[in-house]
Design a protein around this motif. Sequence first.
Motif, PDB file in Angstrom:
ATOM      1  N   TYR A 137       0.831  -1.200   0.000  1.00  0.00           N
ATOM      2  CA  TYR A 137       0.000   0.000   0.000  1.00  0.00           C
ATOM      3  C   TYR A 137       0.872   1.258   0.000  1.00  0.00           C
ATOM      4  CZ  TYR A 137      -3.250   3.564   1.753  1.00  0.00           C
ATOM      5  OH  TYR A 137      -3.981   4.702   1.921  1.00  0.00           O
ATOM      6  N   ALA A 152       0.583   3.511  -3.206  1.00  0.00           N
ATOM      7  CA  ALA A 152      -0.260   4.680  -2.933  1.00  0.00           C
ATOM      8  C   ALA A 152       0.388   5.995  -3.361  1.00  0.00           C
ATOM      9  CB  ALA A 152      -0.632   4.738  -1.455  1.00  0.00           C
ATOM     10  N   TRP A 204      -3.742   6.172  -4.963  1.00  0.00           N
ATOM     11  CA  TRP A 204      -4.340   5.829  -3.682  1.00  0.00           C
ATOM     12  C   TRP A 204      -5.270   4.635  -3.824  1.00  0.00           C
ATOM     13  CZ3 TRP A 204      -8.922   8.776  -1.177  1.00  0.00           C
ATOM     14  CH2 TRP A 204      -9.014   8.452   0.177  1.00  0.00           C
ATOM     15  N   ALA A 220      -4.689   0.861  -2.214  1.00  0.00           N
ATOM     16  CA  ALA A 220      -5.644   0.268  -1.270  1.00  0.00           C
ATOM     17  C   ALA A 220      -6.092  -1.110  -1.747  1.00  0.00           C
ATOM     18  CB  ALA A 220      -6.850   1.194  -1.105  1.00  0.00           C
ATOM     19  N   ILE A 271     -10.681   1.514   3.308  1.00  0.00           N
ATOM     20  CA  ILE A 271      -9.949   2.528   2.549  1.00  0.00           C
ATOM     21  C   ILE A 271     -10.128   2.320   1.040  1.00  0.00           C
ATOM     22  CG2 ILE A 271      -7.616   1.589   2.258  1.00  0.00           C
ATOM     23  CD1 ILE A 271      -8.286   4.982   3.760  1.00  0.00           C
ATOM     24  N   SER A 275     -11.547   5.257  -1.168  1.00  0.00           N
ATOM     25  CA  SER A 275     -10.672   5.783  -2.216  1.00  0.00           C
ATOM     26  C   SER A 275     -11.306   5.707  -3.603  1.00  0.00           C
ATOM     27  CB  SER A 275      -9.320   5.064  -2.209  1.00  0.00           C
ATOM     28  OG  SER A 275      -9.459   3.712  -2.583  1.00  0.00           O
ATOM     29  N   LEU A 299      -9.001  12.630   3.247  1.00  0.00           N
ATOM     30  CA  LEU A 299      -8.293  11.561   3.956  1.00  0.00           C
ATOM     31  C   LEU A 299      -7.031  11.142   3.204  1.00  0.00           C
ATOM     32  CD1 LEU A 299     -11.186   9.200   5.111  1.00  0.00           C
ATOM     33  CD2 LEU A 299      -9.881  10.828   6.487  1.00  0.00           C
ATOM     34  N   ARG A 300      -7.036  11.355   1.899  1.00  0.00           N
ATOM     35  CA  ARG A 300      -5.900  10.953   1.060  1.00  0.00           C
ATOM     36  C   ARG A 300      -4.599  11.551   1.584  1.00  0.00           C
ATOM     37  NH1 ARG A 300      -1.850   9.305  -0.820  1.00  0.00           N
ATOM     38  NH2 ARG A 300      -1.274   9.211  -2.994  1.00  0.00           N
ATOM     39  N   ASP A 312      -3.285   9.530   4.596  1.00  0.00           N
ATOM     40  CA  ASP A 312      -3.358   8.070   4.521  1.00  0.00           C
ATOM     41  C   ASP A 312      -2.212   7.384   5.258  1.00  0.00           C
ATOM     42  OD1 ASP A 312      -1.483   8.764   2.567  1.00  0.00           O
ATOM     43  OD2 ASP A 312      -2.029   7.092   1.276  1.00  0.00           O
ATOM     44  N   SER A 333      -2.976   4.824   8.280  1.00  0.00           N
ATOM     45  CA  SER A 333      -2.545   3.427   8.280  1.00  0.00           C
ATOM     46  C   SER A 333      -1.686   3.114   9.504  1.00  0.00           C
ATOM     47  CB  SER A 333      -1.829   3.059   6.977  1.00  0.00           C
ATOM     48  OG  SER A 333      -0.683   3.848   6.780  1.00  0.00           O
TER      49      SER A 333
END
Length: 196
Positions: free
Chosen positions: A13, A17, A21, A25, A62, A66, A74-75, A78, A82
């Motif tokens: 991830y 990501a 993103w 995920a 997520i 996403s 939230l991106r 991240d 996590s």
Amino acid sequence: MTYLRGFAPWIAYGAVAWASWQWGALAGLVLGCLVLYLDRAEGLSPSLRLLDYGTLVFFAGITVVSFLRPDSGLRAYDGALSSGWLALVTWGSTAARRPFTLAIARRKAPPEVWRTSLFLRINYVLSAVWALSFTLAAVGQALVTAYGLGLTAMICIHVGVFVIPLRFTASYPERARARFLEKAGGRPYVQEARPA
């Protein structure tokens, strides 16, 4: 490298990501399913798969967010999310008296030591070190994002969150066993603990 297998979804991830993103995920979710399948195939007790289940819950959530809201705020957080989730899972496993490291340690240790107080104490310490590392990483990543401290700072945190506890995990069990044997007069694993 058994520790890395359990964290493979998280590492994938983090790697993917940066570019996407959503696909990061999804990669984490697919790898999380694979790790759970492999653990089940090895007969690992469901009560010791807290990291696997926590991984699936995080990546399922997520992935949905996403893909439905790729522009979500939230991106930006991240990494902190996590690490924060991993901190909750690892602290939770310790609170549930099932330190997540037990699943990994039982792959390496002979069954006759699984219920000893030394084996359990080592795993409580290792799980706490991992949990502390994830907690500090979550705070650090949130601060890096909030204050725009840049990619270099974020990469340092991402690397440190795994390297520091991995190094501790590689050295601590032997040191703990040596101290225990010294105190016990050379008698290994003399005291059996309550079942885990």
